[in-house]
Design a protein around this motif. Structure first.
Motif, mmCIF file in Angstrom:
data_model
loop_
_atom_site.group_PDB
_atom_site.id
_atom_site.type_symbol
_atom_site.label_atom_id
_atom_site.label_comp_id
_atom_site.label_asym_id
_atom_site.label_seq_id
_atom_site.Cartn_x
_atom_site.Cartn_y
_atom_site.Cartn_z
ATOM 1 N N LEU A 5 0.821 -1.201 0.000
ATOM 2 C CA LEU A 5 0.000 0.000 0.000
ATOM 3 C C LEU A 5 0.858 1.255 0.000
ATOM 4 N N VAL A 7 0.332 5.625 0.588
ATOM 5 C CA VAL A 7 -0.561 6.682 1.059
ATOM 6 C C VAL A 7 0.017 8.004 0.586
ATOM 7 N N HIS A 17 -3.918 6.923 8.396
ATOM 8 C CA HIS A 17 -4.222 5.765 7.564
ATOM 9 C C HIS A 17 -2.974 4.917 7.339
ATOM 10 N N HIS A 82 -2.956 2.483 -4.102
ATOM 11 C CA HIS A 82 -2.497 3.833 -3.776
ATOM 12 C C HIS A 82 -3.659 4.620 -3.160
ATOM 13 N N PHE A 83 -3.571 4.926 -1.867
ATOM 14 C CA PHE A 83 -4.604 5.712 -1.193
ATOM 15 C C PHE A 83 -4.259 7.199 -1.285
ATOM 16 N N CYS A 85 -4.885 10.822 0.012
ATOM 17 C CA CYS A 85 -5.410 11.390 1.263
ATOM 18 C C CYS A 85 -5.077 12.871 1.400
ATOM 19 N N VAL A 120 -7.127 4.737 -4.859
ATOM 20 C CA VAL A 120 -8.293 4.845 -3.978
ATOM 21 C C VAL A 120 -8.350 6.244 -3.375
ATOM 22 N N LYS A 122 -9.647 8.898 -0.768
ATOM 23 C CA LYS A 122 -10.260 8.957 0.559
ATOM 24 C C LYS A 122 -10.658 10.381 0.933
ATOM 25 N N TRP A 149 -13.546 4.950 -4.744
ATOM 26 C CA TRP A 149 -13.686 6.031 -3.769
ATOM 27 C C TRP A 149 -14.141 5.431 -2.453
ATOM 28 N N ASN A 150 -13.329 5.688 -1.431
ATOM 29 C CA ASN A 150 -13.468 5.040 -0.122
ATOM 30 C C ASN A 150 -13.403 6.126 0.961
ATOM 31 N N GLU A 152 -13.459 8.560 4.196
ATOM 32 C CA GLU A 152 -13.111 8.336 5.599
ATOM 33 C C GLU A 152 -14.174 8.972 6.489
ATOM 34 N N LEU A 182 -10.247 -4.114 -2.394
ATOM 35 C CA LEU A 182 -10.497 -3.382 -1.155
ATOM 36 C C LEU A 182 -11.056 -4.284 -0.062
#
Length: 436
Positions: A5, A7, A17, A82-83, A85, A120, A122, A149-150, A152, A182
């Protein structure tokens, strides 16, 4: 399959996260464009005050499970998921959200993606953003890149717990591959309700949640205005309402209102986006929600001014609290700091104390004075204002505080103190929405 992962963005959301995903057993690489922040994170130092976060950072930086970089090339090579944020602040002079940081991340990451992966989002965004970014990724990326799309749902002060023990997970996806990945990423969390939906619904879940919470807070503060006009007690009113299971007591605490980096800017961005979509009439009530919230700050200043004889000139004001809420050093749109600054502008000699937000407050309001304890901030004060409900302030001894002030006047901006105890200790106690 064990996913690696990344971020992108290591602020309040991203740092939390990244650390929590490492705690769940993943290899995680965090990215930020600020080299000073990355240097601190590599030492296991948290860029923000968040209970429990620095412990996780130190733990997993030491194990090597959590690393940080400023290189998009390294992130693209390392990550399977790849998140994103990064922040979406309010545009200057507008209600709309500024999504330029999101665009910059996609533009910087996409050209380096050479294999199948999942991006992804957030961040809290205007509805329609995910669809636009999905098209942008397809155009710029070299490999097969899906978007999800996730959103928070973290509460500042409880972010680590909320990440590791969420009440629900929302997955906005365009196909089964993204959903499956996910589900695998979040499987270590155990049994958590998962809502799988499309992009626009996932985006709306977060903005709708924040709009509802802001409305509930402003509702009880509107009732406080009515209580002040009728000499009723909003604290007792709130208590009575809370026993109704349809209403509940959470977010029904009357006081100075909401602030921070989420609710104010998110409800304004929601209104702006609704206007762009031709649905502005559906959200006109949010204008009054915002207005009620801002009026509480003005009312707090009015109560304090009345207590010192109608003018702050040549008056000493002790302020307890600078962060927008306890257990946080976040001063973004802080009602506490706004009230303190307003009183300072009206000629009051203001001294502020906050357990963790003093450094941020000094940078934002350098003309105010600051102290290292509640007693020091209140010394020789003509009125003391409780503006952030830190437990340290709730536990204050009214007799000890009374010995250092000039006059025993206190305005409880959060309805956090026991009025009877303070009055019996000789204090003139006032609070928003409560009778004298």
């Amino acid at each position: 399959m064990t996913h690696r992962l990344t971020v992108l963005g290591t602020g309040y959301l991203g740092a939390t996260h990244a650390a929590c995903m490492a705690e769940l057993g993943f290899e995680v690489l965090g990215l930020d464009v600020d080299p000073d922040k990355i240097a601190r994170l590599r030492r296991g130092e948290s860029p923000i005050y968040e209970p429990g976060l620095e412990t996780l950072l130190k733990k997993h930086v030491a194990t090597g499970r959590l690393r940080f970089t400023t290189s998009y090339e390294e992130v693209a090579e390392f990550g399977d998921v790849h998140f994103v944020c990064v922040g979406t602040p309010q545009k200057k002079g507008e209600y709309a959200a500024d999504v330029s940081h999101l665009d910059q991340v996609v533009d910087s990451l996409a050209p380096h993606l050479r294999r199948d992966c999942l991006v992804v989002g957030k961040s809290t965004v205007p509805v329609g953003t995910a669809q636009r970014l999905a098209a942008r990724l397809r155009r710029l990326a070299g490999g097969r890149v899906d978007l999800a799309w996730n959103p928070e749902f973290l509460r500042e002060g409880f972010a680590v717990n909320d990440t590791l023990h969420p009440d629900r997970i929302v997955l906005g996806v365009a196909g089964p591959r993204a959903e499956q990945i996910l589900r695998e990423v979040y499987a270590p969390l155990g049994e958590v309700p998962i809502v799988v939906t499309d992009f626009p619904t996932a985006e709306l879940v977060k903005t709708a949640a924040n709009a509802f919470l802001a409305t509930k807070i402003s509702f009880i503060n509107a009732m406080a205005e009515v209580c002040e006009a009728t000499q009723a007690d909003v604290k007792q009113l709130s208590k009575a309402l809370s026993y109704d299971e349809r209403i509940g007591g959470r977010f029904l605490n009357p006081g100075l209102g909401f602030g921070g980096g989420c609710l104010p800017k998110d409800i304004r961005a929601f209104m702006a986006r609704a206007g762009e979509l031709g649905a502005d009439q559906a959200l006109t009530f949010l204008r009054e929600v915002d207005a009620i919230n801002m009026r509480r700050r003005a009312r707090m200043v009015d109560l304090a001014r009345d207590m010192v004889g109608g003018s702050f000139r040549h008056r000493v004001v002790g302020v307890l609290g600078a962060a927008f809420k306890p257990n946080s050093d976040d001063i973004r749109d802080s009602p506490a700091l706004d009230v303190a600054a307003t009183i300072g502008q009206e000629g009051g000699a203001v001294t502020v104390y906050d357990p963790v937000a003093l450094d941020n407050a000094r940078k934002a309001q350098p003309t105010l004075s600051y102290a290292e304890s509640a007693l020091s901030a209140s010394r020789d004060a003509d009125v003391v204002l409780l503006l952030t409900e830190w437990q340290e302030f709730v536990d204050l001894d009214p007799h000890a505080l009374g010995r250092v002030v000039n006059r025993r006047n206190i305005v409880d901006g959060r309805n956090a103190l026991d009025a009877t105890v303070w009055r019996e200790a000789g204090w003139n106690y006032r609070a928003l929405g409560r009778p004298q």
